[in-house]
Write an enzyme that holds these catalytic residues in place. Structure first.
Site, PDB file in Angstrom:
ATOM      1  N   ARG A  75       0.847  -1.263  -0.077  1.00 23.97           N
ATOM      2  CA  ARG A  75       0.133   0.101   0.075  1.00 23.97           C
ATOM      3  C   ARG A  75       0.771   1.484   0.045  1.00 23.97           C
ATOM      4  O   ARG A  75       0.529   2.202  -0.663  1.00 23.97           O
ATOM      5  CB  ARG A  75      -0.950  -0.229   1.436  1.00 23.97           C
ATOM      6  CG  ARG A  75      -2.099  -1.081   1.243  1.00 23.97           C
ATOM      7  CD  ARG A  75      -3.063  -0.894   2.297  1.00 23.97           C
ATOM      8  NE  ARG A  75      -3.854   0.234   2.387  1.00 23.97           N
ATOM      9  CZ  ARG A  75      -4.557   0.742   3.306  1.00 23.97           C
ATOM     10  NH1 ARG A  75      -4.774   0.121   4.177  1.00 23.97           N
ATOM     11  NH2 ARG A  75      -5.082   1.736   2.964  1.00 23.97           N
ATOM     12  N   VAL A 109      -5.948   6.868   4.413  1.00 22.24           N
ATOM     13  CA  VAL A 109      -4.680   6.822   5.392  1.00 22.24           C
ATOM     14  C   VAL A 109      -3.373   7.333   4.201  1.00 22.24           C
ATOM     15  O   VAL A 109      -2.230   7.019   4.687  1.00 22.24           O
ATOM     16  CB  VAL A 109      -4.455   5.396   5.958  1.00 22.24           C
ATOM     17  CG1 VAL A 109      -5.526   5.331   6.967  1.00 22.24           C
ATOM     18  CG2 VAL A 109      -4.417   4.392   4.743  1.00 22.24           C
ATOM     19  N   ASP A 110      -3.857   7.459   3.082  1.00 22.11           N
ATOM     20  CA  ASP A 110      -2.821   7.747   2.101  1.00 22.11           C
ATOM     21  C   ASP A 110      -2.166   9.171   1.898  1.00 22.11           C
ATOM     22  O   ASP A 110      -1.285   9.353   1.294  1.00 22.11           O
ATOM     23  CB  ASP A 110      -3.546   7.538   0.763  1.00 22.11           C
ATOM     24  CG  ASP A 110      -4.725   8.501   0.250  1.00 22.11           C
ATOM     25  OD1 ASP A 110      -4.673   9.677   0.692  1.00 22.11           O
ATOM     26  OD2 ASP A 110      -5.412   7.920  -0.374  1.00 22.11           O
ATOM     27  N   HIS A 125      -8.638   7.509  10.720  1.00 24.66           N
ATOM     28  CA  HIS A 125      -8.345   6.188  10.677  1.00 24.66           C
ATOM     29  C   HIS A 125      -6.631   6.223  10.653  1.00 24.66           C
ATOM     30  O   HIS A 125      -6.209   5.171  10.233  1.00 24.66           O
ATOM     31  CB  HIS A 125      -8.895   5.528   9.601  1.00 24.66           C
ATOM     32  CG  HIS A 125     -10.317   5.064   9.594  1.00 24.66           C
ATOM     33  ND1 HIS A 125     -11.086   4.902   8.672  1.00 24.66           N
ATOM     34  CD2 HIS A 125     -11.195   5.458  10.635  1.00 24.66           C
ATOM     35  CE1 HIS A 125     -12.341   4.711   9.049  1.00 24.66           C
ATOM     36  NE2 HIS A 125     -12.341   4.831  10.604  1.00 24.66           N
ATOM     37  N   CYS A 136       7.624   1.598  23.265  1.00 20.20           N
ATOM     38  CA  CYS A 136       7.847   3.205  23.913  1.00 20.20           C
ATOM     39  C   CYS A 136       6.584   3.997  23.351  1.00 20.20           C
ATOM     40  O   CYS A 136       6.428   5.238  23.800  1.00 20.20           O
ATOM     41  CB  CYS A 136       9.033   3.603  23.404  1.00 20.20           C
ATOM     42  SG  CYS A 136       9.117   4.187  21.802  1.00 20.20           S
ATOM     43  N   GLY A 192     -16.923   9.816  -1.598  1.00 21.36           N
ATOM     44  CA  GLY A 192     -16.202   8.378  -1.834  1.00 21.36           C
ATOM     45  C   GLY A 192     -16.189   7.345  -0.986  1.00 21.36           C
ATOM     46  O   GLY A 192     -15.066   6.947  -0.885  1.00 21.36           O
ATOM     47  N   THR A 193     -17.458   7.507  -0.126  1.00 21.57           N
ATOM     48  CA  THR A 193     -17.281   6.598   0.976  1.00 21.57           C
ATOM     49  C   THR A 193     -18.431   5.625   0.958  1.00 21.57           C
ATOM     50  O   THR A 193     -19.751   6.169   0.633  1.00 21.57           O
ATOM     51  CB  THR A 193     -17.016   7.103   2.343  1.00 21.57           C
ATOM     52  OG1 THR A 193     -17.150   6.110   3.457  1.00 21.57           O
ATOM     53  CG2 THR A 193     -18.085   8.151   2.604  1.00 21.57           C
ATOM     54  N   SER A 194     -18.215   4.254   1.134  1.00 16.59           N
ATOM     55  CA  SER A 194     -19.585   3.584   1.118  1.00 16.59           C
ATOM     56  C   SER A 194     -20.359   3.794   2.476  1.00 16.59           C
ATOM     57  O   SER A 194     -21.566   3.367   2.556  1.00 16.59           O
ATOM     58  CB  SER A 194     -19.123   1.971   1.058  1.00 16.59           C
ATOM     59  OG  SER A 194     -18.215   1.803   2.292  1.00 16.59           O
ATOM     60  N   ASN A 221     -20.497  10.420  -5.177  1.00 16.06           N
ATOM     61  CA  ASN A 221     -20.101   9.108  -5.238  1.00 16.06           C
ATOM     62  C   ASN A 221     -20.586   8.565  -6.469  1.00 16.06           C
ATOM     63  O   ASN A 221     -21.147   9.109  -7.319  1.00 16.06           O
ATOM     64  CB  ASN A 221     -20.885   8.246  -4.091  1.00 16.06           C
ATOM     65  CG  ASN A 221     -20.290   6.867  -3.717  1.00 16.06           C
ATOM     66  OD1 ASN A 221     -19.894   5.980  -4.618  1.00 16.06           O
ATOM     67  ND2 ASN A 221     -19.784   6.844  -2.518  1.00 16.06           N
TER      68      ASN A 221
HETATM   69  N1  APR Z   1     -15.528   9.038  -7.141  1.00 15.94           N
HETATM   70  C1  APR Z   1     -16.244   8.827  -6.097  1.00 15.94           C
HETATM   71  N2  APR Z   1     -16.617   7.770  -5.498  1.00 15.94           N
HETATM   72  C2  APR Z   1     -16.062   6.424  -5.777  1.00 15.94           C
HETATM   73  C3  APR Z   1     -15.123   6.528  -6.855  1.00 15.94           C
HETATM   74  C4  APR Z   1     -14.799   7.935  -7.660  1.00 15.94           C
HETATM   75  N3  APR Z   1     -14.038   8.005  -8.590  1.00 15.94           N
HETATM   76  N4  APR Z   1     -14.738   5.291  -6.926  1.00 15.94           N
HETATM   77  C5  APR Z   1     -15.318   4.523  -5.861  1.00 15.94           C
HETATM   78  N5  APR Z   1     -16.141   5.356  -5.268  1.00 15.94           N
HETATM   79  C6  APR Z   1     -16.983   4.955  -4.196  1.00 15.94           C
HETATM   80  C7  APR Z   1     -17.594   3.643  -4.190  1.00 15.94           C
HETATM   81  O1  APR Z   1     -18.721   3.527  -4.871  1.00 15.94           O
HETATM   82  C8  APR Z   1     -17.747   3.472  -2.776  1.00 15.94           C
HETATM   83  O2  APR Z   1     -19.014   3.910  -2.181  1.00 15.94           O
HETATM   84  O3  APR Z   1     -15.955   5.081  -3.171  1.00 15.94           O
HETATM   85  C9  APR Z   1     -16.699   4.101  -2.111  1.00 15.94           C
HETATM   86  C10 APR Z   1     -15.391   3.465  -1.507  1.00 15.94           C
HETATM   87  O4  APR Z   1     -16.158   2.753  -0.403  1.00 15.94           O
HETATM   88  P1  APR Z   1     -14.996   1.705   0.510  1.00 15.94           P
HETATM   89  O5  APR Z   1     -14.192   0.792  -0.422  1.00 15.94           O
HETATM   90  O6  APR Z   1     -16.057   0.904   1.391  1.00 15.94           O
HETATM   91  O7  APR Z   1     -14.300   2.649   1.221  1.00 15.94           O
HETATM   92  P2  APR Z   1     -14.608   3.671   2.486  1.00 15.94           P
HETATM   93  O8  APR Z   1     -15.679   3.953   2.517  1.00 15.94           O
HETATM   94  O9  APR Z   1     -13.399   4.634   2.517  1.00 15.94           O
HETATM   95  O10 APR Z   1     -14.181   2.699   3.585  1.00 15.94           O
HETATM   96  C11 APR Z   1     -14.353   2.900   4.833  1.00 15.94           C
HETATM   97  O11 APR Z   1     -13.391   1.060   5.707  1.00 15.94           O
HETATM   98  O12 APR Z   1     -12.015  -0.708   5.306  1.00 15.94           O
HETATM   99  C12 APR Z   1     -12.030   0.411   6.169  1.00 15.94           C
HETATM  100  O13 APR Z   1     -10.458   1.719   7.398  1.00 15.94           O
HETATM  101  C13 APR Z   1     -10.911   1.241   6.265  1.00 15.94           C
HETATM  102  O14 APR Z   1     -11.034   3.789   5.889  1.00 15.94           O
HETATM  103  C14 APR Z   1     -11.677   2.566   5.352  1.00 15.94           C
HETATM  104  C15 APR Z   1     -13.119   2.267   5.941  1.00 15.94           C
END
Ligand code: APR
Length: 252
Positions: A75, A109-110, A125, A136, A192-194, A221
């Protein structure tokens, strides 16, 4: 979403933002997808080929630290070659406009938000770039160069990635601040989060419900998610394209 529907949704989102005093953003892996960083839950996602409990839990690290460091080494190498995309840059433009009334809470975390120029970033995160010593407790910024599969601290202790794994609590101060910012904002942009991982995703109901009237929630999204039912408007398309359009629509 048709191009016309997306255009109308961008206008609606811009209208919410224009009258907002405070803005908060919650980002997830999708915002970095266009930088070439795989998301977690896509079919070809980051967990593919690994069980989450093997590479992202304290027990997994205790059982096989080398496997965990190999996973994070991959990663880290991936991020080392990645660049922020126009979505990251659009969020910098929003911060420039709102200044200290802007907060970016990220599950990522990037470190690409900071590379893009974002300053008010709450990493709930942790970070791929930091290590934490199990002896330590020292946290060190190690950049993205190779660390091998058994890195040690200067004190001789074993190092782990400074990442919040499944089953672990979020960094208390940072999480507290994120909740305050979410409860105080007038607009929460969810990018961009699920929205399936808690407590991160609970910032959305916190933003909506803590005050009257609650914040407007704008979702960006590729698809509808767990957050969609709580969103006032959804902008469904790649964030690297949608966010710059939103910023442009906001005007100077
Ligand atoms: N633009 C916008 N959204 C996008 C794109 C894009 N180009 N590509 C993908 N997505 C969306 C997907 O549709 C999905 O809803 O990004 C989301 C990614 O979801 P996850 O893979 O579940 O990532 P995330 O929500 O960040 O996960 C949360 O889970 O695994 C743990 O700690 C880890 O921080 C992470 C947390």
């Amino acid at each position: 979403m048709t191009p016309e529907e997306l255009d109308a949704a961008i206008s609606k989102a811009a209208d919410y933002l224009k009258v907002a005093r405070r803005v908060a953003v919650l980002t997830g892996a999708g915002v970095s997808a266009e930088s070439g960083i795989p998301t977690f839950r896509a079919s070809d996602g980051l967990w593919e080929g690994h069980r989450i409990e093997d590479v992202a839990s304290p027990d997994g690290f205790y059982r096989d630290p080398k496997l965990v460091w190999q996973f994070y080494g991959g990663r880290r190498a991936n991020v080392a070659t990645a660049k922020p995309n126009p979505g990251h840059l659009a969020l910098v433009a929003l911060e420039d406009r709102w200044g200290e009334d802007f907060t970016l809470v990220t599950q990522n975390v990037d470190g690409l938000h900071q590379d893009a120029g974002s300053r008010r970033v709450l990493e709930i995160h942790g970070s791929l770039r930091r290590t934490l010593c199990l002896k330590c407790d020292e946290v060190q910024d190690r950049g993205l160069g190779p660390l091998g599969d058994a890195p040690e601290c200067h004190c001789g202790g074993r190092l782990r990635p400074d990442i919040v794994w499944f089953g672990e609590g979020l960094p208390v101060d940072i999480w507290e601040e994120a909740q305050i910012k979410a409860s105080e904002c007038d607009v929460l942009l969810v990018v961009g989060t699920s929205a399936v991982v808690h407590p991160a995703a609970s910032l959305i109901p916190i933003a909506r419900q803590t005050r009257t009237p609650g914040a407007k929630v704008i979702e960006v999204n590729m698809t509808r998610t767990e957050a969609s039912a709580l969103a006032d408007v959804g902008l469904y398309g790649p964030s690297g394209q949608v966010l710059p359009r939103l910023v442009k629509r906001l005007g100077a």
